[in-house]
Design an enzyme around this catalytic site. Structure first.
Site, PDB file in Angstrom:
ATOM      1  N   ASP A   9       0.881  -1.171   0.000  1.00  0.00           N
ATOM      2  CA  ASP A   9       0.000   0.000   0.000  1.00  0.00           C
ATOM      3  C   ASP A   9       0.915   1.216   0.000  1.00  0.00           C
ATOM      4  O   ASP A   9       1.477   1.580   1.026  1.00  0.00           O
ATOM      5  CB  ASP A   9      -0.901  -0.038   1.245  1.00  0.00           C
ATOM      6  CG  ASP A   9      -1.723   1.241   1.421  1.00  0.00           C
ATOM      7  OD1 ASP A   9      -1.628   2.161   0.570  1.00  0.00           O
ATOM      8  OD2 ASP A   9      -2.468   1.319   2.423  1.00  0.00           O
TER       9      ASP A   9
ATOM     10  N   LYS B  95       2.985  11.239  -3.677  1.00  0.00           N
ATOM     11  CA  LYS B  95       1.934  10.549  -4.437  1.00  0.00           C
ATOM     12  C   LYS B  95       1.014  11.540  -5.151  1.00  0.00           C
ATOM     13  O   LYS B  95       0.465  11.242  -6.200  1.00  0.00           O
ATOM     14  CB  LYS B  95       1.124   9.678  -3.472  1.00  0.00           C
ATOM     15  CG  LYS B  95       0.135   8.749  -4.130  1.00  0.00           C
ATOM     16  CD  LYS B  95      -0.452   7.813  -3.103  1.00  0.00           C
ATOM     17  CE  LYS B  95      -1.504   6.899  -3.673  1.00  0.00           C
ATOM     18  NZ  LYS B  95      -1.999   5.962  -2.642  1.00  0.00           N
TER      19      LYS B  95
ATOM     20  N   GLU C 249      -7.257   0.578  -4.642  1.00  0.00           N
ATOM     21  CA  GLU C 249      -7.244   0.515  -3.171  1.00  0.00           C
ATOM     22  C   GLU C 249      -8.571   0.039  -2.563  1.00  0.00           C
ATOM     23  O   GLU C 249      -8.559  -0.867  -1.714  1.00  0.00           O
ATOM     24  CB  GLU C 249      -6.798   1.861  -2.599  1.00  0.00           C
ATOM     25  CG  GLU C 249      -5.285   2.013  -2.749  1.00  0.00           C
ATOM     26  CD  GLU C 249      -4.778   3.443  -2.633  1.00  0.00           C
ATOM     27  OE1 GLU C 249      -5.552   4.329  -2.238  1.00  0.00           O
ATOM     28  OE2 GLU C 249      -3.605   3.670  -2.953  1.00  0.00           O
TER      29      GLU C 249
ATOM     30  N   ASP D 187     -13.200   4.936   1.366  1.00  0.00           N
ATOM     31  CA  ASP D 187     -11.769   5.069   1.688  1.00  0.00           C
ATOM     32  C   ASP D 187     -11.375   6.538   1.664  1.00  0.00           C
ATOM     33  O   ASP D 187     -11.229   7.136   0.590  1.00  0.00           O
ATOM     34  CB  ASP D 187     -10.955   4.252   0.663  1.00  0.00           C
ATOM     35  CG  ASP D 187      -9.443   4.309   0.929  1.00  0.00           C
ATOM     36  OD1 ASP D 187      -9.004   5.047   1.840  1.00  0.00           O
ATOM     37  OD2 ASP D 187      -8.689   3.618   0.210  1.00  0.00           O
TER      38      ASP D 187
END
Ligand code: ADP
Ligand code: MG
Length: 601
Positions: free
Chosen positions: A8, A71, A148, A171
């Site tokens: 992850d 990211k 994800e 999420d």
């Protein structure tokens, strides 16, 4: 023995998991014994590289040689500053992945050469390519990119194989929001729809709370903190700490000593008490804005909210009580407890890795399907009466189509004697391409000249299970697979560029372990930065800096009026800081400008 792990690769934290002897997914501790490794890369005063906790601790004091939240920059050609060197976001991610790989090897006592890496469902093609490239630079074959929320659903689903139900995964992380609706049936996990917002997360909560702190400071001391970047950085850190505290207490004191000079010039501190109610008031609109993608996903899945049997909350920001409350209110039921919101994604990635290697047998009854969360298509000209209007979006793959998928459409030439066709590929839901995201553009050559409309070009989109798009074209009359000669947008590293980047990273950081704690840096890593590497870096540095300023300056004309002044003043300030040789300020402004450009899309 060689292992396949699940990773992850988060905005704020990264985790690695693998299957244990019994086939159960398990998190691997890093070399400090922790499960969460901050996704932060930094250089210390001696030029040694740090990844993780030790890099994070220097973020506040040395932002000019520390990089966090890379990211958010993936898939863009904007370089990142690390000391006096510049790296692509892909290279920085590669350094994180390399440290994760080495820690995993230490924990497993074997080599790790392959990984399943997770990405936000909403990641675009360029962002996915960049993630894959980063893995390869780090010496990892990226066996699969897994969305994800799908990974989280897999981690949940593996314990509920006999259930037949619809599940919604919500999420909310540090910088992204993803929602997926899945159907579980006899061990088949079928993603029905995904939606989300790539620009919404806990870091936005911190920003709002920090702005409130700044207003309190100004009220008390009569001094504005606008433009005081050092103070802003400290306020944001204080805001995050207060926000996390408010997830478990109703009220918390916030003290930031000697934040900025007060009215008389003497250092003044921020001292306030912030309540949960105050915090909730500030972020309520943002939290409510997650309802819209949620409704969209349900609509696309053709389900009512009543049809959802379980709501699985993941991501650190789902710990905010207001988030839980709003989601519970929306569904009229408490969300599922018992799924660790930090760990579910990594555990799911490890399960997927196990499915791939056969360590988790399909006999245990898991199968997974996924969707493409956005519409993909090309720009065409449409005829409106006699007029031809350009800029119209023609979808080839509608959003939430199950993947892998391949679709072909045929387009005719529009001018007499036309010898080439421009193919512009877009992602988005708007009717006009200017409101969508341009992914790539190509020029198809070798079209035999003929009357307008006589020649046809077939365009094929292939979207694979990793969410990566391949475009091929064929000229109908000649049967020739056309050559795509222009590829302006693609962020994909060419083999040569990948080798260059790999050599550069090896030269600068060697194959020696990347330091996770100051004492651990190897001698070869600290000796690695001499003349060669930094000379080549400084040769590119100015042009890289120019690239950011050029991109920003060009964007001023098309930016929304409300943002334009900020863009202009950031450009001016950055130019000035560079001219003065003030590297610390330049690094902060560089980061701020990069973020602003990113947010503008
Ligand atoms: P990502 O996957 O984007 O790296 P995470 O899922 O790790 O993100 O979530 C990180 C975010 O969660 C950060 O914004 C952090 O401040 C926030 N966060 C972590 N713990 C809590 C908590 N107890 N209460 C509120 N927010 C939290
Ligand atoms: Mg996450």
């Amino acid at each position: 023995m060689s292992h396949v792990v699940g990773i992850d690769l988060g905005t704020t934290h990264s985790l690695v998991a693998a299957l244990d002897g019994a086939g159960r997914p398990t998190l691997l501790p890093n070399r400090l014994g922790q499960r969460l490794t901050p996704s932060v890369v930094g250089l210390d005063s001696e030029g040694r590289l740090h990844v993780g906790e030790s890099a994070r601790t220097q973020l506040l004091v040395h932002p000019e040689r520390t990089v966090a939240e890379v990211k958010r920059r993936m898939g863009r050609d904007l370089p990142v500053t690390l000391g006096d060197r510049r790296y692509s976001p892909t290279e920085i991610s590669a350094l994180i992945l390399k440290a994760l790989r080495e820690d995993a090897e230490r924990a497993l006592g074997g080599t790790v050469t392959e990984a399943v890496v997770t990405v936000p469902a909403y990641f675009s093609d360029a962002q996915r390519q960049a993630t894959k490239d980063a893995g390869e630079l780090a010496g990892l074959k990226v066996e699969r990119l897994l969305n994800e929320p799908t990974a989280a659903a897999l981690a949940y689903g593996v314990n509920h194989l006999d259930a037949e139900q619809y599940v919604l995964v919500y999420d909310l992380g540090g910088g992204t929001f993803d929602v997926s609706v899945l159907e579980m049936f006899q061990g088949v996990l079928d993603v029905k729809a995904s939606a989300g917002n790539n620009q919404l997360g806990g870091s936005d909560f911190d920003q709002l709370l920090a702005a409130w702190f700044a207003a309190q400071f100004e009220r008390e001391h009569g001094v504005s903190l606008v433009g005081n970047l050092a103070a802003q950085v400290r306020l944001k850190a204080a805001a995050e700490a207060a926000k996390i505290a408010l997830s478990s207490v109703e009220s918390t004191p916030v003290i930031v000593p000697f934040l900025a000079p007060g009215r008389g010039g003497a250092p003044a501190s921020l001292e306030v008490e912030v309540t949960r109610a105050r915090f909730e008031g500030l972020v309520t609109d943002l939290v409510r804005s997650t309802l819209e993608p949620m409704e969209g996903a349900l609509r696309d899945a053709k389900l009512s909210r009543k049809a959802i049997a379980e709501v699985v909350l993941v991501g650190g920001s789902s710990r905010v009580p207001l988030v839980r409350r709003l989601v519970a209110e929306y569904f009229g039921r408490e969300p599922r407890e018992g799924v660790n919101p930090d760990e579910a994604v990594a555990l799911g990635a490890a399960l997927q890795a196990g499915l791939k290697t056969g360590a988790v047998s399909p006999a245990r009854g898991i199968m997974l399907t996924d969707v493409c969360p956005f519409t993909l298509g090309v720009e065409v000209q449409a005829s409106a009466g006699r007029e031809r209007v350009g800029g119209v979006f023609s979808p080839l793959i509608p959003r939430n189509t199950t993947v892998p998928v391949s679709r072909t459409e045929t387009f005719a030439t529009t001018a007499d004697g036309q010898r080439a066709v421009e193919i512009r590929v877009f992602q988005g839901e708007a009717r006009l391409v200017r409101d969508n995201i341009l992914l790539d553009e190509y020029l198809v050559e070798g079209v035999p000249p003929a009357k307008a409309g006589a020649e046809k070009v077939a365009v094929t989109f292939t979207y694979d299970i990793n969410g990566i798009l391949n475009v091929t074209t064929r000229v109908a009359s000649t049967g020739k697979e056309a050559v795509l000669v222009v590829d302006k947008r693609s962020q994909r590293l060419s083999p040569e560029r990948r080798n260059e980047a790999r050599e550069r990273l090896a030269r600068e950081w060697g194959e020696a372990p990347v330091a996770s704690a100051p004492g651990l840096a190897s001698a070869s890593a600290s000796a690695s930065a001499p003349g060669l590497a930094s000379a080549s870096a400084s040769a590119t540095r100015d042009s890289d800096a120019d690239a950011l300023l050029t991109a920003a300056t060009e964007r001023i004309a098309t930016a929304p009026a409300a943002v334009r002044p900020r863009l202009e003043s950031l450009c001016a300030a950055l130019r000035e800081a560079r001219a003065k040789g003030d590297r610390v300020t330049a690094a902060r402004l560089d980061a701020e400008l990069t973020d602003l450009l990113f947010d503008l899309g």
